[in-house]
Scaffold this active site. Sequence first.
Site, PDB file in Angstrom:
ATOM      1  N   LYS A 168      56.221 -34.769 -37.248  1.00 49.06           N
ATOM      2  CA  LYS A 168      54.925 -35.568 -37.563  1.00 49.06           C
ATOM      3  C   LYS A 168      54.485 -35.854 -39.025  1.00 49.06           C
ATOM      4  CE  LYS A 168      49.906 -35.226 -36.769  1.00 49.06           C
ATOM      5  NZ  LYS A 168      48.913 -34.331 -36.596  1.00 49.06           N
ATOM      6  N   LYS A 208      55.352 -30.781 -40.173  1.00 49.83           N
ATOM      7  CA  LYS A 208      54.321 -31.543 -40.171  1.00 49.83           C
ATOM      8  C   LYS A 208      53.936 -31.785 -41.786  1.00 49.83           C
ATOM      9  CE  LYS A 208      49.415 -32.065 -39.373  1.00 49.83           C
ATOM     10  NZ  LYS A 208      48.038 -31.700 -38.704  1.00 49.83           N
ATOM     11  N   ARG A 252      45.932 -31.409 -48.366  1.00 48.88           N
ATOM     12  CA  ARG A 252      46.388 -30.282 -47.667  1.00 48.88           C
ATOM     13  C   ARG A 252      47.623 -30.014 -48.133  1.00 48.88           C
ATOM     14  NH1 ARG A 252      42.474 -30.481 -43.688  1.00 48.88           N
ATOM     15  NH2 ARG A 252      42.150 -32.414 -42.240  1.00 48.88           N
TER      16      ARG A 252
HETATM   17  C1  PBG Z   1      44.749 -31.503 -37.875  1.00 47.20           C
HETATM   18  C2  PBG Z   1      45.556 -32.951 -37.339  1.00 47.20           C
HETATM   19  C3  PBG Z   1      45.401 -34.021 -38.010  1.00 47.20           C
HETATM   20  C4  PBG Z   1      46.197 -34.889 -37.182  1.00 47.20           C
HETATM   21  C5  PBG Z   1      46.332 -34.438 -36.137  1.00 47.20           C
HETATM   22  N1  PBG Z   1      46.069 -33.166 -36.124  1.00 47.20           N
HETATM   23  C6  PBG Z   1      45.097 -34.306 -39.151  1.00 47.20           C
HETATM   24  C7  PBG Z   1      45.519 -33.740 -40.528  1.00 47.20           C
HETATM   25  O1  PBG Z   1      46.498 -32.915 -40.385  1.00 47.20           O
HETATM   26  O2  PBG Z   1      44.927 -34.094 -41.692  1.00 47.20           O
HETATM   27  C8  PBG Z   1      46.550 -36.528 -37.468  1.00 47.20           C
HETATM   28  C9  PBG Z   1      46.839 -37.283 -36.348  1.00 47.20           C
HETATM   29  C10 PBG Z   1      46.894 -38.622 -37.007  1.00 47.20           C
HETATM   30  O3  PBG Z   1      46.906 -39.301 -38.100  1.00 47.20           O
HETATM   31  O4  PBG Z   1      46.831 -39.544 -35.988  1.00 47.20           O
HETATM   32  N2  PBG Z   1      44.175 -31.269 -36.617  1.00 47.20           N
END
Ligand code: PBG
Length: 331
Positions: A251, A199, A220
């Site tokens: 992701k 991620k 983050r």
């Molecule tokens: C964290 C999470 C995020 C997304 C999914 N789970 C946000 C992040 O990491 O800032 C993003 C999903 C999207 O942009 O569609 N709970």
Amino acid sequence: MSIPLPHHRPRRLRTTPAMRRLVRETRLSAADLVLPVFVREGIEEPVPVTSMPGVVQHTRDSLLRAATDAVSAGVGGIMVFGVPRHRDATGSGGTDPAGILNVALTDLRAELGDSTVLMADLCLDEFTDHGHCGVLDEHGAVDNDATLGRYADMAVAQARAGAHVVGPSGMMDGQVRVVREALDAAGHQDVAVLAYTAKYASAYYGPFREAVGSTLRGDRATYQQDPGNRTESLRELRLDLEEGADMVMVKPALPYLDVLSDVAAVSDVPVAAYQVSGEYAQIEAAARLGWLDRDRTVLEALTAVHRAGAQVVLTYYAQVAARLLAGRDPS
Ligand code: PBG
């Protein structure tokens, strides 16, 4: 000038829609798609997410209707995100059985039973007042190991509420192991872990922050991956598999097809990819301007993600795509 030899004519297999359909290597089907949904505490009507036209924050009731429709359209699963009314330093709404995400999971499981795969986002960012995915130490940094205990409790709360799958998305080291052990200790051996394995710290999450009313200031980057890194994802994959991940995810999706392809080449568990909010917003914005053909772009993007190695694709277009696929001509 050389004339192509008779056996060098790839266009033969492109002559008719039926021929193209016959030899197509990648077929998308609705059952591969998972619909992410948002449920918000304390609203009477669904609230549109401005930067994601067509996506709303649901009430508990409207969520049930939307999920039922998605399942009827053939979508393979539902991933639920909660938007609480109150937030605090430890994200207590995430572990509270009466918290919005857990009550929504309970509602959905009661309504849908085992007719779909019910997934829960396992992360604190929607529930913390600072908007980070974990709890903070005295210097304001995200405390990895203190966060793990919160994830363990949250996993058990989500399993009790009826999730078939929990998706730890906070990128804390060791999160899959801790979640697996907590689920097993609480008697939830059958609840699966979908690990957010690779991620990235991505600008493509922008619209999601609106969708969950995020309070995050800063970024983050100390826990999500640097967009320049590719090999690092294989290290994350190895660790998640060792820790007991049942499925792994990359992701965002389209900007990271190389990573997805690498992960799919070596993973011996199902691989998922998440077409995130910004990927959705890009298509919607261009389609609204008349600059892209929305339906064709949606199917092409999802097909590309599937082709690169994602067996499962999380997409806000899941239901739209299911309908498009059902009515698709063979071209
Ligand atoms: C964290 C999470 C995020 C997304 C999914 N789970 C946000 C992040 O990491 O800032 C993003 C999903 C999207 O942009 O569609 N709970």
